[in-house]
Design a protein around this motif. Structure first.
Motif, short mmCIF file in Angstrom:
data_model
loop_
_atom_site.label_atom_id
_atom_site.label_comp_id
_atom_site.label_asym_id
_atom_site.label_seq_id
_atom_site.Cartn_x
_atom_site.Cartn_y
_atom_site.Cartn_z
N ALA A 51 0.82 -1.20 0.00
CA ALA A 51 0.00 0.00 0.00
C ALA A 51 0.86 1.26 0.00
N MET A 52 1.91 1.28 0.83
CA MET A 52 2.78 2.44 0.89
C MET A 52 3.58 2.61 -0.41
N ALA A 53 4.01 1.49 -0.98
CA ALA A 53 4.73 1.56 -2.26
C ALA A 53 3.81 2.05 -3.38
N TYR A 54 2.58 1.59 -3.37
CA TYR A 54 1.61 2.01 -4.38
C TYR A 54 1.33 3.52 -4.26
N ALA A 55 1.13 4.00 -3.04
CA ALA A 55 0.86 5.42 -2.84
C ALA A 55 2.01 6.28 -3.37
N LYS A 56 3.23 5.85 -3.08
CA LYS A 56 4.39 6.61 -3.55
C LYS A 56 4.47 6.59 -5.07
N GLN A 57 4.27 5.42 -5.65
CA GLN A 57 4.36 5.29 -7.11
C GLN A 57 3.27 6.11 -7.81
N ALA A 58 2.13 6.30 -7.16
CA ALA A 58 1.03 7.07 -7.73
C ALA A 58 1.22 8.57 -7.54
N GLY A 59 2.31 8.95 -6.89
CA GLY A 59 2.59 10.37 -6.70
C GLY A 59 1.87 11.00 -5.53
N LEU A 60 1.35 10.17 -4.63
CA LEU A 60 0.62 10.67 -3.47
C LEU A 60 1.57 10.93 -2.31
N ASP A 61 1.14 11.79 -1.39
CA ASP A 61 1.88 11.98 -0.15
C ASP A 61 1.51 10.84 0.79
N GLN A 62 2.48 10.01 1.15
CA GLN A 62 2.19 8.80 1.91
C GLN A 62 1.58 9.09 3.28
N GLU A 63 2.06 10.14 3.93
CA GLU A 63 1.52 10.48 5.25
C GLU A 63 0.06 10.90 5.15
N THR A 64 -0.30 11.62 4.09
CA THR A 64 -1.68 12.01 3.89
C THR A 64 -2.56 10.79 3.60
N VAL A 65 -2.02 9.86 2.82
CA VAL A 65 -2.74 8.62 2.56
C VAL A 65 -3.03 7.88 3.86
N LYS A 121 -3.53 9.07 6.76
CA LYS A 121 -4.61 9.72 7.51
C LYS A 121 -5.98 9.20 7.07
N SER A 122 -6.08 8.86 5.79
CA SER A 122 -7.36 8.36 5.27
C SER A 122 -7.55 6.88 5.53
N ILE A 123 -6.54 6.07 5.21
CA ILE A 123 -6.76 4.62 5.26
C ILE A 123 -6.54 4.03 6.64
N GLY A 124 -5.80 4.75 7.50
CA GLY A 124 -5.50 4.21 8.82
C GLY A 124 -6.71 4.10 9.72
N SER A 125 -7.73 4.93 9.48
CA SER A 125 -8.92 4.90 10.34
C SER A 125 -10.10 4.21 9.67
N GLY A 126 -9.86 3.63 8.49
CA GLY A 126 -10.92 2.92 7.79
C GLY A 126 -10.80 1.42 7.95
N ALA A 127 -11.39 0.70 7.02
CA ALA A 127 -11.41 -0.76 7.09
C ALA A 127 -10.02 -1.36 6.96
N ALA A 128 -9.07 -0.62 6.39
CA ALA A 128 -7.70 -1.13 6.23
C ALA A 128 -6.86 -0.96 7.49
N GLY A 129 -7.41 -0.29 8.49
CA GLY A 129 -6.64 0.02 9.68
C GLY A 129 -6.11 -1.22 10.39
N SER A 130 -4.89 -1.09 10.93
CA SER A 130 -4.26 -2.17 11.69
C SER A 130 -3.15 -1.58 12.54
N TRP A 131 -2.69 -2.36 13.51
CA TRP A 131 -1.56 -1.92 14.34
C TRP A 131 -0.34 -1.66 13.47
N SER A 132 -0.06 -2.56 12.53
CA SER A 132 1.12 -2.38 11.67
C SER A 132 1.00 -1.13 10.82
N LEU A 133 -0.18 -0.87 10.29
CA LEU A 133 -0.37 0.32 9.47
C LEU A 133 -0.16 1.58 10.29
N SER A 134 -0.70 1.60 11.51
CA SER A 134 -0.60 2.80 12.35
C SER A 134 0.79 3.01 12.93
#
Length: 293
Positions: free
Chosen positions: A194-208, A210-223
């Motif tokens: 997920a982090m590699a994909y966000a970077k490759q898509a030109g997104l700011d990983q930290e901003t990503v 903020k969105s996915i960490g509190s949704g269904a994808a959230g996990s201890w490892s992600l946070s």
């Protein structure tokens, strides 16, 4: 036996990344601590704070009411418990022995049965939560063994963890930890991708995050580990080499149970590749390096 700071001397063997913080939390609660580790320097801060050093497990065993171990590999557990200079041969009757290493369920059962012959109460109690959980006394502790022994040990567990659950008879704690490691292993692949994909898509990983960490994808490892990946911080909260050890135990246990685990098998291949490239002493989040090209 009642375990209180006033009534019990506690032994602690293994003062690595996790063990140092766990032992320190016991001392903060007021327990008199007796410590041993293969490298005395790792225990120096605890010794200076008042812990008593022992040159061997046997020496420590002779003076303690309860002993906690968290060492590296199953062979280390076997030596510490079952060797002629180990805990079972040298502990006093009714001593409480608690192994918090991630180890083999079969070995945990053997230690329990051998301990019973010497009137010793033995628990397998591996933990999850990494260096942060150990430091903040927020570990999840998964326990196998008899209920009476668990209840006796509970004050110690509550000093080190926030979620202490007896899973069943001897070996059950280790089986639960295998389930935990299987979930982490496959999940870590997803976090890295997920982090590699966000970077490759030109997104700011930290901003990503903020969105996915509190949704269904959230996990201890992600946070907790994805931010370290983004920052290039691969320092060990839990070593790659120890995680590979855990995954090998999990694969063998899954085979014994007749269970196919393709996600686990892919994860261990990836981690073994990372170790072969010099990453064995990095933290588990260093798997992200394989996605950086």
């Amino acid at each position: 036996m009642k375990i209180t700071p006033e009534s019990a001397s506690i032994g602690f063997i293994g003062l690595g990344v996790m063990g140092r913080s766990m032992a320190a939390n016991l001392m903060k609660t007021g327990y008199q601590l007796h410590v041993h580790t293969r490298t005395r320097d790792k225990g120096q801060a605890l010794i200076e704070a008042g812990a008593q050093w022992h040159d061997s497990p046997a020496s420590l065993a002779r003076v303690c009411d309860a002993i906690i171990t968290i060492v590296g590999m199953p062979e280390d557990v076997e030596s510490v418990y079952l060797g002629k200079d180990g805990l079972i041969a040298n502990s006093r009757p009714r001593t409480l022995l608690i192994d918090m290493t991630t180890s083999s369920p079969a070995l945990a059962k053997r230690i329990f049965e051998t301990g019973q012959e010497k009137e010793l109460a033995c628990l397998d109690a591996p933990v999850s939560g990494g260096d942060i959980g150990a430091r903040n006394a927020k570990l999840s502790i998964m326990v196998g063994g008899e209920e009476d022994a668990f209840n006796t040990a509970l004050p110690l567990f509550e000093t080190m963890g926030a979620n202490c659950v007896r899973q069943g008879p001897a070996g059950s704690g280790q089986h639960t930890k295998m389930a935990n490691q299987i979930a982490i292993a496959s999940g870590m692949l997803g976090v890295c991708e997920a982090m590699a994909y966000a970077k490759q898509a030109g997104l700011d990983q930290e901003t990503v995050l903020k969105s996915i960490g509190s949704g269904a994808a959230g996990s201890w490892s992600l946070s907790n580990l994805a931010p370290r990946m983004i920052a290039g911080d691969f320092a060990p909260g839990f070593y790659v080499k120890h995680f590979i050890k855990d995954l090998r135990i999990a694969i063998e246990s899954a085979k014994d149970l007749g269970l196919e685990a393709p996600g686990l098998e892919l994860a261990i291949r990836m981690y073994e590749k990372l170790a072969a490239e010099g990453g064995e002493n990095l933290g588990t989040q260093a798997l992200y390096r394989l996605y950086q090209g």
